[in-house]
Design a protein around this motif. Structure first.
Motif, PDB file in Angstrom:
ATOM      1  N   GLU A 499       0.826  -1.204   0.000  1.00  0.00           N
ATOM      2  CA  GLU A 499       0.000   0.000   0.000  1.00  0.00           C
ATOM      3  C   GLU A 499       0.865   1.262   0.000  1.00  0.00           C
ATOM      4  OE1 GLU A 499      -4.017   1.360   2.281  1.00  0.00           O
ATOM      5  OE2 GLU A 499      -2.316   0.832   3.568  1.00  0.00           O
ATOM      6  N   LEU A 500       1.933   1.270   0.806  1.00  0.00           N
ATOM      7  CA  LEU A 500       2.814   2.435   0.836  1.00  0.00           C
ATOM      8  C   LEU A 500       3.449   2.677  -0.530  1.00  0.00           C
ATOM      9  CD1 LEU A 500       4.767   2.363   4.243  1.00  0.00           C
ATOM     10  CD2 LEU A 500       3.103   4.052   3.454  1.00  0.00           C
ATOM     11  N   LYS A 501       3.909   1.614  -1.172  1.00  0.00           N
ATOM     12  CA  LYS A 501       4.524   1.761  -2.491  1.00  0.00           C
ATOM     13  C   LYS A 501       3.502   2.257  -3.517  1.00  0.00           C
ATOM     14  CE  LYS A 501       7.667  -0.925  -3.997  1.00  0.00           C
ATOM     15  NZ  LYS A 501       8.367  -2.085  -4.571  1.00  0.00           N
ATOM     16  N   SER A 502       2.263   1.799  -3.364  1.00  0.00           N
ATOM     17  CA  SER A 502       1.215   2.275  -4.269  1.00  0.00           C
ATOM     18  C   SER A 502       0.971   3.766  -4.062  1.00  0.00           C
ATOM     19  CB  SER A 502      -0.076   1.480  -4.025  1.00  0.00           C
ATOM     20  OG  SER A 502      -1.140   2.012  -4.770  1.00  0.00           O
ATOM     21  N   TRP A 503       0.950   4.211  -2.803  1.00  0.00           N
ATOM     22  CA  TRP A 503       0.779   5.639  -2.528  1.00  0.00           C
ATOM     23  C   TRP A 503       1.921   6.452  -3.123  1.00  0.00           C
ATOM     24  CZ3 TRP A 503      -0.670   5.661   3.421  1.00  0.00           C
ATOM     25  CH2 TRP A 503      -1.930   5.088   3.577  1.00  0.00           C
ATOM     26  N   VAL A 555      22.364  -1.505  -3.451  1.00  0.00           N
ATOM     27  CA  VAL A 555      20.935  -1.298  -3.654  1.00  0.00           C
ATOM     28  C   VAL A 555      20.469  -2.247  -4.741  1.00  0.00           C
ATOM     29  CG1 VAL A 555      19.151   0.355  -4.245  1.00  0.00           C
ATOM     30  CG2 VAL A 555      21.177   1.102  -2.958  1.00  0.00           C
ATOM     31  N   VAL A 556      19.496  -3.094  -4.418  1.00  0.00           N
ATOM     32  CA  VAL A 556      19.107  -4.172  -5.315  1.00  0.00           C
ATOM     33  C   VAL A 556      17.682  -3.972  -5.808  1.00  0.00           C
ATOM     34  CG1 VAL A 556      18.782  -6.658  -5.496  1.00  0.00           C
ATOM     35  CG2 VAL A 556      20.664  -5.741  -4.137  1.00  0.00           C
ATOM     36  N   THR A 557      17.479  -4.134  -7.074  1.00  0.00           N
ATOM     37  CA  THR A 557      16.130  -4.123  -7.634  1.00  0.00           C
ATOM     38  C   THR A 557      15.703  -5.552  -7.898  1.00  0.00           C
ATOM     39  OG1 THR A 557      16.986  -3.947  -9.877  1.00  0.00           O
ATOM     40  CG2 THR A 557      16.544  -1.894  -8.701  1.00  0.00           C
ATOM     41  N   SER A 558      14.416  -5.773  -7.938  1.00  0.00           N
ATOM     42  CA  SER A 558      13.895  -7.123  -8.127  1.00  0.00           C
ATOM     43  C   SER A 558      12.629  -7.049  -8.950  1.00  0.00           C
ATOM     44  CB  SER A 558      13.615  -7.777  -6.761  1.00  0.00           C
ATOM     45  OG  SER A 558      12.930  -8.996  -6.926  1.00  0.00           O
ATOM     46  N   SER A 560       9.909  -8.806  -8.252  1.00  0.00           N
ATOM     47  CA  SER A 560       8.727  -9.045  -7.431  1.00  0.00           C
ATOM     48  C   SER A 560       8.045  -7.726  -7.104  1.00  0.00           C
ATOM     49  CB  SER A 560       9.105  -9.771  -6.138  1.00  0.00           C
ATOM     50  OG  SER A 560       9.863  -8.908  -5.315  1.00  0.00           O
ATOM     51  N   ASP A 561       6.770  -7.797  -6.810  1.00  0.00           N
ATOM     52  CA  ASP A 561       6.013  -6.586  -6.496  1.00  0.00           C
ATOM     53  C   ASP A 561       6.529  -5.913  -5.229  1.00  0.00           C
ATOM     54  OD1 ASP A 561       4.443  -6.969  -8.698  1.00  0.00           O
ATOM     55  OD2 ASP A 561       2.873  -8.046  -7.604  1.00  0.00           O
ATOM     56  N   LEU A 562       6.942  -6.706  -4.261  1.00  0.00           N
ATOM     57  CA  LEU A 562       7.333  -6.145  -2.976  1.00  0.00           C
ATOM     58  C   LEU A 562       8.686  -5.468  -3.032  1.00  0.00           C
ATOM     59  CD1 LEU A 562       6.060  -5.964  -0.179  1.00  0.00           C
ATOM     60  CD2 LEU A 562       7.345  -7.987   0.481  1.00  0.00           C
ATOM     61  N   THR A 563       9.601  -5.999  -3.797  1.00  0.00           N
ATOM     62  CA  THR A 563      10.965  -5.452  -3.840  1.00  0.00           C
ATOM     63  C   THR A 563      11.282  -4.786  -5.170  1.00  0.00           C
ATOM     64  OG1 THR A 563      11.836  -7.598  -4.571  1.00  0.00           O
ATOM     65  CG2 THR A 563      11.777  -7.175  -2.193  1.00  0.00           C
ATOM     66  N   ALA A 564      10.281  -4.574  -5.991  1.00  0.00           N
ATOM     67  CA  ALA A 564      10.521  -3.976  -7.301  1.00  0.00           C
ATOM     68  C   ALA A 564      11.048  -2.554  -7.167  1.00  0.00           C
ATOM     69  CB  ALA A 564       9.219  -3.977  -8.114  1.00  0.00           C
TER      70      ALA A 564
END
Length: 643
Positions: A499-503, A555-558, A560-564
């Protein structure tokens, strides 16, 4: 025996002089000159002792009135945007106090992890007690003949008056000690300080009472067992008196309270043993003190009133939450909440998530509840902070708790969740609360740094969410920093993080930076092609769209939705190190220099993080700038280590 003490005798010409909290005196004195001088000093010392106990409470009352006035003055001053001299003065005073008193005090092995302010308050109290334990005592000795024993001499000194002095101060200090440990704290209502912050003073005032009572007992044992003659007849008569027997009982009880409140005794017997015996023996101790010297029963009565009020309000609050007095509850009767329990992690990093809905009024973000799981143990309740955001206008509130597996009830809760093989299970919950203060009460702060370690995220997450769900105006910089052991720990709050990332992506959380530090893992090999080394971007604006990492971190990107990967969102793997809290605070301070406005720092988690954070925040307070109207350096700190 008490009424005829001090070798006084009536005759036809005698008059009686009454003394508050002490036996009456017979005048004129018909004994020898040494004995009469001794009696003069004893009664004079008693009058001064009573005066000093009243002065103690007058000073304490004055301090509470001052803090209440200061609290009211701050609220009035900040109700307007105009920087009046009163507001600048109060802000400067607060900044000065944080700069010099917020850091951790030396002597951690003895005092624990406490601030310089707490130690200063304790030192002031100890200084008062030391000075007024010695002032006004007669430092003189009289050697007089012993009645009916011509060859023996009795020694009379001011030693006994001094013993009564420390005993009277111990009695007067008892209501304060009880008030400092009350969950339903009157002190919190007056000062606005959450009750748990008084625990340090409660422990040390209790130890002071133990020392005072020990000295009082030792003095009168020496006086009656050695100085007064003949022996052993005098001591035998003395020790058989009812009030002396009760004094011995009280001394045994205060010794028990002291010994079994030490850290090694709590580790040996368990916290629940300490908690229950401390309350029971403490109440019995008050009764024994009352029976020992009922002329000073006022202090014990006040203490008992505080104890009974505390337990009574606790019971009432629990009953109001769970008995069907509110419209919509299924009739009268006691109704438990039914919670779902899920287990996350492994044996090294085991956490339980508890979720349930319950019908009651909203609490304030950052406050905590005491939870009891009757299916596991009906006699235990523990404080936990909900990580869910309360809904102000709703009668149904959702509770979410992250509970790290330790020993005792948390281990039983984890075993209950593990028994389902990964699926959620249900259990009943009894809750009491809410308790504590709320960081959101610092309404004048427009910038926020929230730092959480592990399950401490439960305390700070609702405050961060609340900032972006309440309509507010003005420039804002919000940094949310979460330090976890493993990347899998993010699954504890998957819905909330999503939710925070969506905001952040939709602009609802404009000004928010979300930074996650993984301390025990390095970047996974499959993400090596998309990982980059990054140095923390200091001084970026409030709405900067650049993600920031930690020095020497990855700093890592992924996918997945959570770590994207996302603007203002970063995950930094530290591979066995911890992030620099000082650099995090410094980076936030430089960012707020651009944004302007007051800043607030909140945090929760291991005490080691709190120690470094206090020092870092103290260094960022600049009193001269605050007086000149520059509020960018003001940083109020609220740290919660219960998680």
């Amino acid at each position: 025996m008490i009424e005829t003490r001090h070798i006084q005798e009536h005759d036809a010409n005698s008059t009686v002089k009454h003394y508050w909290a002490y036996p009456d005196r017979i005048l004129p004195c018909t004994k020898d000159a040494g004995t009469c001088a001794y009696l003069d000093s004893v009664y004079h010392s008693h009058e001064i002792s009573m005066l000093y106990t009243f002065i103690l409470w007058a000073v304490l009352g004055g301090v509470l009135v001052f803090m209440l006035s200061l609290r009211y003055g701050k609220s009035v001053a900040r109700s307007s945007d105009i920087k009046t001299p009163l507001r600048r003065g109060l802000d400067s005073l607060g900044s000065l106090g944080r700069r010099w008193m917020l850091s951790e005090a030396p002597g951690r092995r003895i005092l624990g992890r406490v601030t310089l302010l707490q130690v200063t308050v304790l030192s002031a109290l100890l200084g008062y007690l030391l000075i007024f334990s010695l002032v006004g005592v007669t430092y003189k000795t009289w050697i007089v003949p012993t009645k009916n024993h011509p060859g023996l001499k009795t020694i009379r000194t001011g030693f006994g008056g001094w013993g009564d002095r420390v005993g009277a101060l111990a009695y007067a200090l008892t209501p304060l000690t009880i008030a400092l440990c009350s969950r339903e704290s009157v002190l919190s209502l007056i000062t606005g300080i959450p009750y748990q912050h008084f625990n340090f003073l409660h422990r040390w005032t209790g130890r002071v009472i133990f020392v005072q009572s020990f000295l009082h007992t030792l003095v009168w044992t020496l006086v009656e067992g050695r100085f007064y003659q003949p022996q052993p007849e005098t001591y035998t008569t003395f020790i058989k008196q009812k009030y002396i027997v009760w004094g011995i009982v009280a001394q045994i009880m205060i010794t028990f309270l002291y010994v079994f409140s030490t850290s090694w005794a709590i580790r040996l017997t368990g916290y629940e043993f300490f908690k229950k015996t401390h309350a029971l023996i403490g109440i019995l101790y008050l009764g024994a003190c009352w029976a020992h010297w009922d002329k000073l029963a006022c202090w014990m009565i006040a203490s008992l009133i505080i104890v009974l009020a505390d337990f009574g309000v606790r019971f009432l609050r629990t009953a109001l939450l769970h008995v069907g007095y509110r419209k919509g509850k299924p009739g009268l009767g006691f109704h438990n909440a039914i919670a779902t329990v899920q287990h996350y992690g492994d044996d090294e990093d085991s956490v339980v998530r508890v979720d349930f809905d319950f019908k009651h009024s909203a609490w304030k973000p950052g406050q905590h509840f005491y939870l009891c799981f009757p299916a596991l143990n009906i006699w235990q309740s523990h404080p936990f902070t909900p990580s869910s955001l309360p809904i102000g206008r709703s009668d149904i509130q959702h509770h979410t708790y992250l509970i790290r597996e330790r020993s005792g009830i948390t281990a039983k809760l984890a075993q209950l969740a593990k028994a389902t093989g990964g699926d959620s299970c249900t259990t009943s919950v009894i809750l009491t609360g809410p308790y504590g203060g709320s960081p959101s009460e610092e309404a004048a702060a427009s910038n926020l740094l929230a730092i959480a370690g592990g399950t401490g995220v439960t305390s700070v997450l609702p405050t961060v969410q609340d900032i972006f769900t309440v309509a507010q105006t003005g420039t804002r910089a919000v940094d949310f920093v979460w330090i976890v052991r493993k990347i899998q720990d993010l699954s504890w709050i998957t819905p909330e993080l999503t939710e925070l990332k969506s905001w952040m992506s939709t602009g609802k959380a404009d000004g928010l930076r979300l930074r996650i530090f993984v301390t025990r893992e390095t970047a996974p090999p499959e993400s090596s092609t998309s990982s980059t080394s990054s140095v923390s971007g200091k001084g970026e604006g409030c709405c900067s769209k650049r993600a920031n990492g930690e020095k020497n971190g990855v700093v890592v990107t992924s996918s997945s939705d959570l770590t994207a990967a996302q603007n203002n969102f970063s995950i930094t793997y530290l591979g066995g190190r911890h992030p620099s809290i000082k650099d995090i605070v410094s980076d936030f301070s430089e960012r707020t220099n651009i944004c302007g406005g007051r800043s607030q720092v909140i945090g929760a988690g291991p005490t080691e993080i709190g120690t470094v954070l206090r020092s870092a925040v103290a260094n960022e307070n600049h009193t001269s700038k605050v007086w000149q109207g520059d509020e960018s350096g003001i940083m109020a700190l609220e740290w919660d280590c219960r998680s």
